[in-house]
Design an enzyme around this catalytic site. Structure first.
Site, PDB file in Angstrom:
ATOM      1  N   CYS A 291       0.930  -1.071  -0.125  1.00  0.00           N
ATOM      2  CA  CYS A 291      -0.055   0.071  -0.034  1.00  0.00           C
ATOM      3  C   CYS A 291       0.902   1.242  -0.006  1.00  0.00           C
ATOM      4  O   CYS A 291       0.384   2.290  -0.693  1.00  0.00           O
ATOM      5  CB  CYS A 291      -0.826   0.011   1.138  1.00  0.00           C
ATOM      6  SG  CYS A 291      -0.228  -0.030   2.751  1.00  0.00           S
ATOM      7  N   HIS A 318       1.571   5.253   9.765  1.00  0.00           N
ATOM      8  CA  HIS A 318       0.791   4.156   9.232  1.00  0.00           C
ATOM      9  C   HIS A 318      -0.246   3.692  10.268  1.00  0.00           C
ATOM     10  O   HIS A 318       0.028   3.381  11.576  1.00  0.00           O
ATOM     11  CB  HIS A 318       1.764   2.969   8.834  1.00  0.00           C
ATOM     12  CG  HIS A 318       0.989   1.816   7.771  1.00  0.00           C
ATOM     13  ND1 HIS A 318       0.020   1.205   8.180  1.00  0.00           N
ATOM     14  CD2 HIS A 318       1.185   1.707   6.670  1.00  0.00           C
ATOM     15  CE1 HIS A 318      -0.331   0.576   7.312  1.00  0.00           C
ATOM     16  NE2 HIS A 318       0.126   0.941   6.127  1.00  0.00           N
TER      17      HIS A 318
END
Length: 492
Positions: A291, A318
């Site tokens: 991602c 994150h």
């Protein structure tokens, strides 16, 4: 006597009625011709009248006036009368270009404009359906399933045929269906879901999905379920090399494998839009990278093309993931055993190095680190870059804004200047990354700091779907064609 309130309400009702008339046109274009309509990248398929009008107002981001719904309706009608073929069509761009040509808004004029505009397009003919199997049904697996179901159209593209999981309980099938039906982050499933325990199937919006229980990839005979030449999407992350993922290819009915994690060894790591042209029909095993890699690589590609990236550091803030502990407990990884919901956790990331697999010219130029934070979704990448020439904040923002709106990377990069934007505002974005223009730091020298938001679940799943479509030969052409953006053309 009419008041300002009455006038505003009447005008809204008029526009809403026009949007309601668009809906059947949008649906027929999609289901009959495979035409995906959007307004500057905002899909208008399966949207309410209010959502369609909201997309029209987004055109203010280009510096233009709000897109006129009446013109959109006329353009959609003309598109239905002109055979286009499977394609992703930006209706706003067509309206703007038709207006720029000074054309009269009549049927003959619109038809002639579209035939001329789309005649040289590379819209692909309808391809044969391709069976898809999801191996693993976790966060990414379920979102890819939602996207596949939403994109089923006439059923001539990607067909979700089965999911493969290990049985977790006696009522495993019901639990899997409920996880597809409800999601704490992404909301409820848009449609209907039915479960047949006897047949071991889930019927979601007319898509019949077989649930197969297995512990060994090679032990499944997919042909027994009438599944042939399927692409298996491995969402488990359990195997990342050719030997491990090759087990899928030993199963009857499987022809290719797509990994939703960074691949190791000689496996191609594809960031769609950046190096997707490297995909070959002969590639049996492909990775959609990570991602974070998908979020930062398109932005880095755009910046490197215009300014040159000499070196830089990528800091990723994150959201916590399922591989961390909710409370302090043993974990084989460093620091990940500490409570994810209570701590910021410094951890490693291979995203900076992984960029080089898509952009070889940046090999050895980037370093990276990550901090896991107590939010369930949406992450932020901070790109601290030294460029090949001096740049101002306004200049690079104008360039990235135009890149997000009109370049070949417009499916991957979005741009925001919302002064109140926070992470939750980017839940559900289908772009790989969103540049926060108001956070950009540049003082006129060769240094710049860019902030890129990304939905590390949904945005990444959208990129996975694009790779799947390219592997199956059904990724729609993007019309009107996008041209690369030159930084000097958007200087402010």
């Amino acid at each position: 006597m009419s008041t300002a309130y009455d006038t505003s309400r009447i005008e809204w009702a008029r526009q809403e009625e026009i949007a309601e008339r668009m809906i059947p046109l949008i649906g027929r274009l999609y289901r009959s011709g495979g035409v995906v309509t959007n307004i500057l990248g905002r899909r208008i398929i399966n949207r309410s009248p209010a959502e369609i009008l909201q997309a029209h107002r987004f055109t203010r981001e280009t510096g233009d006036e709000v897109l006129d719904p009446e013109k959109t309706f006329a353009m959609l009608g003309a598109l239905e009368r002109v055979a286009v073929g499977p394609a992703s069509i930006d209706v706003a761009r067509l309206v703007r270009e038709f207006d720029a040509d000074g054309g009269a808004w009549g049927e003959p004029e619109l038809a002639g404009f579209l035939r001329e505009k789309l005649a040289s397009s590379d819209a692909a003919p309808a391809a044969a359906p391709t069976d898809v199997v999801l191996y693993g049904f976790g966060r990414i697996g379920r979102l890819v399933a939602r996207l596949l179901i939403a994109h089923q159209g006439s059923g001539q593209g990607l067909r979700l045929r089965a999911i493969v999981v290990r049985r977790g309980s006696d009522d495993d099938l019901l639990k899997r269906a409920e996880l597809l039906r409800r999601d704490s982050v992404h909301g409820p499933f848009a449609g209907t879901i039915e479960v047949d325990e006897q047949e071991q199937t889930i019927l979601a919006n007319g898509t019949l999905i077989r649930v197969i229980y297995a512990n060994d990839p090679a032990a499944v005979d997919y042909t027994a379920y009438d599944i042939h030449d399927a692409i298996v999407v491995d969402n488990t992350g359990r195997w990342r090399d050719e030997e491990g993922l090759g087990q899928h290819l030993a199963a009857p009915g499987v022809s290719r494998v797509l990994l939703t994690a960074p691949g190791k060894g000689a496996i191609k790591n594809i960031v769609f839009g950046v190096n997707s042209e490297q995909l070959e029909p002969s590639d049996a095993i492909v990775s959609a990278a990570s991602c974070t890699t998908n979020a930062i690589t398109p932005v880095l590609a755009a910046v490197d093309e215009a300014y040159g990236v000499v070196r830089g550091h990528v800091e990723t803030v994150h959201s916590f993931t399922n591989d961390q502990n909710l409370i302090d407990n043993f974990h084989p990884g460093s620091r990940r055993g500490r409570a994810a919901s209570l701590n910021m956790v410094i951890t490693e990331t291979g995203a900076a190095k992984a960029v080089a697999k898509a952009l070889p010219q940046l090999a050895g130029r980037l370093t990276g680190s990550a901090i896991r934070v107590p939010t369930p979704n949406v992450s932020l990448a901070i790109l601290n870059l030294e460029l090949g020439r001096d740049v101002t904040r306004d200049e690079i923002n104008a360039y990235l804004r135009q890149t997000a709106l009109t370049s070949p990377l417009r499916q991957q990069i979005d741009y925001s200047e919302n002064p109140d934007a926070v992470s939750s505002d980017f839940v559900g974005t289908n772009r790989a990354g969103v540049v926060d223009g108001l956070a950009t730091l540049a003082a006129g020298d060769d240094r710049v700091i860019l902030y890129v938001w990304y939905d590390n679940e949904f945005g990444y799943s959208a990129q996975v779907l694009r790779v799947l479509e390219r592997m199956a030969g059904v990724h729609p052409a993007i019309l009107p064609e996008r041209r690369p953006v030159r930084a000097e053309a958007v200087l402010v």
